[in-house]
Scaffold this motif. Structure first.
Motif, PDB file in Angstrom:
ATOM      1  N   PRO A 262     -21.221 -37.575  -4.829  1.00  0.00           N
ATOM      2  CA  PRO A 262     -22.444 -36.753  -4.876  1.00  0.00           C
ATOM      3  C   PRO A 262     -22.244 -35.528  -5.761  1.00  0.00           C
ATOM      4  N   THR A 263     -23.256 -35.217  -6.554  1.00  0.00           N
ATOM      5  CA  THR A 263     -23.170 -34.051  -7.443  1.00  0.00           C
ATOM      6  C   THR A 263     -23.624 -32.805  -6.706  1.00  0.00           C
ATOM      7  N   GLN A 264     -22.962 -31.707  -6.980  1.00  0.00           N
ATOM      8  CA  GLN A 264     -23.344 -30.427  -6.396  1.00  0.00           C
ATOM      9  C   GLN A 264     -24.257 -29.689  -7.363  1.00  0.00           C
ATOM     10  N   GLU A 265     -25.409 -29.293  -6.841  1.00  0.00           N
ATOM     11  CA  GLU A 265     -26.375 -28.590  -7.683  1.00  0.00           C
ATOM     12  C   GLU A 265     -25.823 -27.221  -8.070  1.00  0.00           C
ATOM     13  N   VAL A 266     -25.827 -26.955  -9.355  1.00  0.00           N
ATOM     14  CA  VAL A 266     -25.312 -25.691  -9.879  1.00  0.00           C
ATOM     15  C   VAL A 266     -26.484 -24.867 -10.421  1.00  0.00           C
ATOM     16  N   HIS A 267     -26.633 -23.682  -9.889  1.00  0.00           N
ATOM     17  CA  HIS A 267     -27.719 -22.806 -10.318  1.00  0.00           C
ATOM     18  C   HIS A 267     -27.216 -21.840 -11.394  1.00  0.00           C
ATOM     19  N   TYR A 268     -28.112 -21.498 -12.315  1.00  0.00           N
ATOM     20  CA  TYR A 268     -27.745 -20.526 -13.332  1.00  0.00           C
ATOM     21  C   TYR A 268     -27.514 -19.167 -12.668  1.00  0.00           C
ATOM     22  N   PRO A 269     -26.479 -18.434 -13.107  1.00  0.00           N
ATOM     23  CA  PRO A 269     -26.298 -17.080 -12.572  1.00  0.00           C
ATOM     24  C   PRO A 269     -27.478 -16.223 -13.000  1.00  0.00           C
ATOM     25  N   LYS A 270     -27.824 -15.262 -12.191  1.00  0.00           N
ATOM     26  CA  LYS A 270     -28.953 -14.388 -12.546  1.00  0.00           C
ATOM     27  C   LYS A 270     -28.731 -13.011 -11.958  1.00  0.00           C
ATOM     28  N   ILE A 271     -29.217 -12.011 -12.658  1.00  0.00           N
ATOM     29  CA  ILE A 271     -29.132 -10.620 -12.206  1.00  0.00           C
ATOM     30  C   ILE A 271     -30.390 -10.278 -11.425  1.00  0.00           C
ATOM     31  N   THR A 272     -30.203  -9.842 -10.187  1.00  0.00           N
ATOM     32  CA  THR A 272     -31.345  -9.426  -9.362  1.00  0.00           C
ATOM     33  C   THR A 272     -31.192  -7.992  -8.848  1.00  0.00           C
TER      34      THR A 272
ATOM     35  N   SER B 197     -35.378  -8.553 -30.172  1.00  0.00           N
ATOM     36  CA  SER B 197     -36.782  -8.835 -29.881  1.00  0.00           C
ATOM     37  C   SER B 197     -36.930 -10.084 -29.026  1.00  0.00           C
ATOM     38  N   ALA B 198     -36.146 -11.113 -29.329  1.00  0.00           N
ATOM     39  CA  ALA B 198     -36.230 -12.362 -28.570  1.00  0.00           C
ATOM     40  C   ALA B 198     -35.798 -12.154 -27.121  1.00  0.00           C
ATOM     41  N   LEU B 199     -34.731 -11.372 -26.900  1.00  0.00           N
ATOM     42  CA  LEU B 199     -34.272 -11.113 -25.542  1.00  0.00           C
ATOM     43  C   LEU B 199     -35.264 -10.256 -24.765  1.00  0.00           C
ATOM     44  N   LEU B 200     -35.861  -9.276 -25.418  1.00  0.00           N
ATOM     45  CA  LEU B 200     -36.898  -8.489 -24.755  1.00  0.00           C
ATOM     46  C   LEU B 200     -38.078  -9.368 -24.355  1.00  0.00           C
ATOM     47  N   PHE B 201     -38.476 -10.245 -25.283  1.00  0.00           N
ATOM     48  CA  PHE B 201     -39.641 -11.087 -25.022  1.00  0.00           C
ATOM     49  C   PHE B 201     -39.390 -12.035 -23.850  1.00  0.00           C
ATOM     50  N   VAL B 202     -38.205 -12.661 -23.797  1.00  0.00           N
ATOM     51  CA  VAL B 202     -37.936 -13.605 -22.722  1.00  0.00           C
ATOM     52  C   VAL B 202     -37.741 -12.883 -21.387  1.00  0.00           C
ATOM     53  N   ALA B 203     -37.405 -11.605 -21.426  1.00  0.00           N
ATOM     54  CA  ALA B 203     -37.354 -10.824 -20.189  1.00  0.00           C
ATOM     55  C   ALA B 203     -38.768 -10.612 -19.643  1.00  0.00           C
ATOM     56  N   TYR B 204     -39.721 -10.333 -20.541  1.00  0.00           N
ATOM     57  CA  TYR B 204     -41.113 -10.118 -20.126  1.00  0.00           C
ATOM     58  C   TYR B 204     -41.859 -11.434 -19.879  1.00  0.00           C
TER      59      TYR B 204
ATOM     60  N   ARG C 271     -35.548 -16.573 -16.024  1.00  0.00           N
ATOM     61  CA  ARG C 271     -36.524 -17.261 -15.186  1.00  0.00           C
ATOM     62  C   ARG C 271     -36.192 -17.064 -13.703  1.00  0.00           C
ATOM     63  N   GLY C 272     -34.895 -17.182 -13.368  1.00  0.00           N
ATOM     64  CA  GLY C 272     -34.478 -16.970 -11.992  1.00  0.00           C
ATOM     65  C   GLY C 272     -34.641 -15.523 -11.563  1.00  0.00           C
ATOM     66  N   THR C 273     -34.348 -14.604 -12.479  1.00  0.00           N
ATOM     67  CA  THR C 273     -34.527 -13.185 -12.180  1.00  0.00           C
ATOM     68  C   THR C 273     -35.995 -12.889 -11.866  1.00  0.00           C
ATOM     69  N   PHE C 274     -36.876 -13.413 -12.708  1.00  0.00           N
ATOM     70  CA  PHE C 274     -38.317 -13.231 -12.502  1.00  0.00           C
ATOM     71  C   PHE C 274     -38.745 -13.795 -11.149  1.00  0.00           C
ATOM     72  N   ARG C 275     -38.352 -15.033 -10.868  1.00  0.00           N
ATOM     73  CA  ARG C 275     -38.828 -15.688  -9.635  1.00  0.00           C
ATOM     74  C   ARG C 275     -38.297 -14.997  -8.392  1.00  0.00           C
ATOM     75  N   SER C 276     -37.053 -14.545  -8.423  1.00  0.00           N
ATOM     76  CA  SER C 276     -36.463 -13.890  -7.256  1.00  0.00           C
ATOM     77  C   SER C 276     -37.133 -12.553  -6.965  1.00  0.00           C
ATOM     78  N   LEU C 277     -37.351 -11.764  -8.010  1.00  0.00           N
ATOM     79  CA  LEU C 277     -37.875 -10.421  -7.793  1.00  0.00           C
ATOM     80  C   LEU C 277     -39.373 -10.402  -7.516  1.00  0.00           C
ATOM     81  N   VAL C 278     -40.130 -11.346  -8.059  1.00  0.00           N
ATOM     82  CA  VAL C 278     -41.561 -11.370  -7.702  1.00  0.00           C
ATOM     83  C   VAL C 278     -41.730 -11.804  -6.248  1.00  0.00           C
ATOM     84  N   ASP C 279     -40.769 -12.577  -5.718  1.00  0.00           N
ATOM     85  CA  ASP C 279     -40.796 -12.894  -4.293  1.00  0.00           C
ATOM     86  C   ASP C 279     -40.400 -11.670  -3.465  1.00  0.00           C
ATOM     87  N   THR C 280     -39.385 -10.957  -3.941  1.00  0.00           N
ATOM     88  CA  THR C 280     -38.918  -9.766  -3.214  1.00  0.00           C
ATOM     89  C   THR C 280     -40.035  -8.731  -3.072  1.00  0.00           C
TER      90      THR C 280
END
Length: 415
Positions: free
Chosen positions: A206-216, A239-246, A351-360
């Motif tokens: 069985p494969t273990q699901e590996v999640h991307y690390p993320k800063i929260t 510019s690209a990193l700023l855009f993908v953060a937003y 993407r994980g940072t966004f999803r975690s913090l909008v839930d928080t």
């Protein structure tokens, strides 16, 4: 060689040959199968033709067949090209010929470059060497007919790949093999689909699901935003990193973002469904509203890239899109590569940072679950509910959430 020698030949760790006279030889596979082959030269090229499997044909019969083929050579005829349509189909059924047709079909589906590279590695590096004849320059001379390869031989290769490269690799490889064999069966080059109903996953670990690390952590995320804002080495990467953060896009969509997909006046980004990970054409194109912060980034970069196709183009060629690895490398240079301390971020991590913090901070924006998932292009509900709401457009309802997110990042950036 003799019948007794053939009978006693045992499989080894690698395929090997027992040689007879005038090009006739016996191939002993790691699976234990034994195939008579004739190796010959025609038109200045070395070629191989399969005569049959032992003990289905004896050494005597193999020698008679080899003699017949050599008679063709005396009349300057290539044995591989004789026999009309049946012989042509035999050549087309060689596994490397089938892969060429299959990979061309995948290319027409606009698969990304990494997908092609993975397919080629699965085939040319993992599968083909077990069933192929090469010349001294590693050029393919011929390969085994797909009808002569058993599913047990393939399973041995899959298990070997799991041992050497892990269960996740083996699982992906097994899916690739099953797709290739099914294609060969559908176009009539394989007499049967030997993997029909075979559940290879049952023999794999069985494969273990590996999640991307993320800063929260807000403090670390604020530091990251400040580092991106002041990144000195490349305005394009900054510019690209700023855009993908937003705007938390997948890496492939970010790097291949085109100006024609952006409506600055309506503040909306639209990506064709065919370019998304969920590329089911029943679904509508992906739409996500742009915050004022994302709009500011676009207007700044438009001065430098607005003349071309790509929003974020390659540093060396403005006619090519940016490479995602350059963004992750920049994050490492800025010091965000320490997962144990919660300081590792890659492009997909936003993407994980966004999803975690909008839930928080759900009580701050009150966006429905469906809207939060839609901003990431995630499916919501089971197959029944998707059948009814697959055309739903959440982009307008997402405006408040995306603006809240832009304001949130600016706030912690200034702390």
């Amino acid at each position: 060689m003799t019948e007794m020698e053939i009978k006693k030949a045992k499989p080894r760790e690698k395929n090997y040959f027992i040689y007879d006279l005038e090009g006739l030889r016996l191939l002993v596979r790691v699976s234990g199968r034994k195939m008579f082959e004739l190796r010959y030269s025609y038109g200045g090229k070395r070629k191989v033709i399969t005569l049959g499997e032992y003990p289905d044909i004896s050494l005597l019969v193999a020698r008679k067949k080899a003699l017949e083929y050599r008679q063709y050579l005396l009349h300057r005829q290539d044995p591989q090209l004789l026999g009309g349509q049946e012989k042509k189909q035999s050549i087309e059924s060689q596994i490397h010929m089938i892969y060429k047709r299959w990979s061309a079909l995948q290319k027409s589906k606009n698969f990304c470059k990494k997908t092609y590279q993975r397919y080629n590695f699965f085939f040319y590096d993992t599968l083909l060497p077990h069933f192929c004849e090469y010349n001294d320059n590693k050029k393919i001379l011929s390969s085994l007919n797909i009808n002569e390869i058993s599913h047990l031989e393939i399973i041995e290769i899959i298990l070997e790949s799991e041992k050497n490269r892990g269960s996740d690799f083996a699982k992906r490889f097994s899916h690739f093999v099953k797709n290739l064999w099914e294609y060969a069966f559908l176009i009539g080059l394989s007499r049967e689909n030997v993997f029909s109903g075979v559940q290879i996953s049952r023999i794999l670990s069985p494969t273990q699901e590996v999640h991307y690390p993320k800063i929260t952590d807000e403090a670390i995320l604020g530091e990251l935003m400040r580092c991106i804002e002041s990144y000195p080495h490349s305005f394009m990467i900054r510019s690209a990193l700023l855009f993908v953060a937003y705007v938390p896009l997948r890496s492939a969509n970010l790097c291949k973002l085109r100006w024609e997909q952006i409506d600055l006046e309506k503040r909306i980004l639209t990506i064709p469904r065919s370019e998304m990970k969920r590329n089911n054409q029943v679904l509508p194109d992906f739409k996500i509203p742009l915050s004022l912060q994302a709009l500011r980034v676009l207007r700044e970069i438009k001065v430098f890239t607005g003349f071309g196709e790509w929003v974020f183009h390659s540093a060396s060629n403005h006619k090519k899109p940016m490479v995602g690895d350059s963004l992750t490398k920049a994050l490492r240079i800025m010091g965000f590569n320490d997962e144990k301390r919660g300081r590792k971020q890659v492009v997909h991590s936003f993407r994980g940072t966004f999803r975690s913090l909008v839930d928080t901070y759900q009580d701050r924006h009150n966006a429905p679950f469906e809207v939060k998932e839609a901003m990431l292009d995630h499916s919501v509900g089971n197959e029944v509910t998707l059948a009814y709401n697959h055309r739903a457009d959440w982009s307008e309802q997402g405006r408040g959430l995306m603006q809240w997110w832009g304001d949130f990042l600016d706030r912690i950036k200034g702390q």
